[in-house]
Design a protein around this motif. Sequence first.
Motif, mmCIF file in Angstrom:
data_model
loop_
_atom_site.group_PDB
_atom_site.id
_atom_site.type_symbol
_atom_site.label_atom_id
_atom_site.label_comp_id
_atom_site.label_asym_id
_atom_site.label_seq_id
_atom_site.Cartn_x
_atom_site.Cartn_y
_atom_site.Cartn_z
ATOM 1 N N TYR A 1 0.904 -1.118 -0.139
ATOM 2 C CA TYR A 1 -0.036 0.176 -0.065
ATOM 3 C C TYR A 1 0.710 1.275 0.140
ATOM 4 O O TYR A 1 0.643 2.269 -0.773
ATOM 5 N N GLU A 2 1.860 1.163 0.759
ATOM 6 C CA GLU A 2 2.838 2.451 0.864
ATOM 7 C C GLU A 2 3.501 2.693 -0.579
ATOM 8 O O GLU A 2 3.743 3.782 -0.773
ATOM 9 N N LYS A 3 3.706 1.404 -1.094
ATOM 10 C CA LYS A 3 4.312 1.702 -2.371
ATOM 11 C C LYS A 3 3.522 2.255 -3.392
ATOM 12 O O LYS A 3 3.819 3.240 -4.187
ATOM 13 N N ALA A 4 2.294 1.956 -3.298
ATOM 14 C CA ALA A 4 1.236 2.660 -4.151
ATOM 15 C C ALA A 4 1.018 4.089 -3.736
ATOM 16 O O ALA A 4 0.877 4.797 -4.731
ATOM 17 N N ILE A 5 1.203 4.435 -2.410
ATOM 18 C CA ILE A 5 0.895 5.798 -2.091
ATOM 19 C C ILE A 5 2.287 6.714 -2.797
ATOM 20 O O ILE A 5 1.982 7.561 -3.138
ATOM 21 N N ARG A 6 3.298 5.962 -2.615
ATOM 22 C CA ARG A 6 4.496 6.846 -3.255
ATOM 23 C C ARG A 6 4.294 6.949 -4.509
ATOM 24 O O ARG A 6 4.348 8.223 -5.358
ATOM 25 N N LYS A 7 3.883 5.911 -5.373
ATOM 26 C CA LYS A 7 3.824 6.178 -6.883
ATOM 27 C C LYS A 7 2.713 7.138 -7.308
ATOM 28 O O LYS A 7 2.813 7.745 -8.131
ATOM 29 N N LEU A 8 1.523 6.915 -6.604
ATOM 30 C CA LEU A 8 0.619 8.097 -6.719
ATOM 31 C C LEU A 8 0.731 9.408 -6.379
ATOM 32 O O LEU A 8 0.426 10.522 -6.869
ATOM 33 N N ASP A 9 2.056 9.683 -5.573
ATOM 34 C CA ASP A 9 2.491 11.027 -5.014
ATOM 35 C C ASP A 9 1.655 11.811 -4.402
ATOM 36 O O ASP A 9 1.463 13.016 -4.675
ATOM 37 N N MET A 10 0.774 11.262 -3.594
ATOM 38 C CA MET A 10 -0.077 12.075 -2.584
ATOM 39 C C MET A 10 -0.291 11.497 -1.230
ATOM 40 O O MET A 10 -0.026 10.381 -1.135
ATOM 41 N N GLY A 11 -0.838 12.249 -0.396
ATOM 42 C CA GLY A 11 -1.002 11.767 0.879
ATOM 43 C C GLY A 11 -1.970 10.787 0.955
ATOM 44 O O GLY A 11 -2.905 10.675 0.214
ATOM 45 N N PRO A 12 -1.880 9.577 1.894
ATOM 46 C CA PRO A 12 -2.716 8.535 1.806
ATOM 47 C C PRO A 12 -4.231 9.083 2.103
ATOM 48 O O PRO A 12 -5.331 8.258 1.887
ATOM 49 N N GLU A 13 -4.689 10.406 2.624
ATOM 50 C CA GLU A 13 -5.514 10.779 2.923
ATOM 51 C C GLU A 13 -6.512 11.345 1.622
ATOM 52 O O GLU A 13 -7.705 11.486 1.821
ATOM 53 N N LYS A 14 -5.746 11.471 0.488
ATOM 54 C CA LYS A 14 -6.389 11.748 -0.631
ATOM 55 C C LYS A 14 -6.520 10.532 -1.594
ATOM 56 O O LYS A 14 -7.024 10.782 -2.893
ATOM 57 N N ILE A 15 -6.199 9.307 -1.003
ATOM 58 C CA ILE A 15 -6.477 8.105 -1.583
ATOM 59 C C ILE A 15 -7.642 7.085 -1.216
ATOM 60 O O ILE A 15 -7.797 7.115 0.006
ATOM 61 N N LEU A 16 -8.582 6.555 -2.009
ATOM 62 C CA LEU A 16 -9.633 5.764 -1.756
ATOM 63 C C LEU A 16 -9.126 4.246 -2.168
ATOM 64 O O LEU A 16 -8.805 4.147 -3.252
ATOM 65 N N PHE A 17 -9.213 3.342 -1.298
ATOM 66 C CA PHE A 17 -8.975 1.915 -1.780
ATOM 67 C C PHE A 17 -10.153 1.248 -1.911
ATOM 68 O O PHE A 17 -11.083 1.321 -0.869
ATOM 69 N N LEU A 18 -10.515 0.391 -3.007
ATOM 70 C CA LEU A 18 -11.455 -0.628 -3.080
ATOM 71 C C LEU A 18 -11.370 -2.044 -3.032
ATOM 72 O O LEU A 18 -10.134 -2.253 -3.842
ATOM 73 N N GLY A 19 -11.821 -2.766 -2.570
ATOM 74 C CA GLY A 19 -11.511 -4.181 -2.426
ATOM 75 C C GLY A 19 -12.733 -5.003 -1.765
ATOM 76 O O GLY A 19 -13.474 -4.445 -1.132
#
Length: 167
Positions: free
Chosen positions: A97-115
Amino acid sequence: MFLKALYPGELTRSVYELDWEELAGRYGGVVFDIDNTLVPHGAPADDQAEALFDRLHRLGMKTMLVSNNGEERVKPFADRLHTDYVYKAGKPKKKGYEKAIRKLDMGPEKILFLGDQIFTDVWGANRAGMDTVLTEPVDPSTDEIQIVVKRWFEKPFRVKRAADAEL
């Protein structure tokens, strides 16, 4: 508290039924699990998934796939959807997940995860600081036996937000 991390922020029947225009106003990035979140387990990316990712990109959202599958499964899927990916993510460990956050280049609070799974998707994404949406599985009949067993144990956590559950 450990148990709070097992509860999704929201529930939905399908990623294809969400109000993505509204969500694009709240999130800059969206991360998806693949199997039984976007398509039945083991199925290739389809026209519906491609149309969803095209829509998200037109809305200005960055997208990402995070999967425990190997690259031979994830790369062709991601290529069809014109998105980046993390394979062999080791969910629910935070590292993928942290790798995805780095690749998206934004804070985790700006990212929505769906699973579609509590003990991999929701638990890991919550611990990484992302908001989470739990989907119903696209086709539960395609689940491998270990996932069938896990789903039985997930039932108490398949409610919206930890505050809605009696902890």
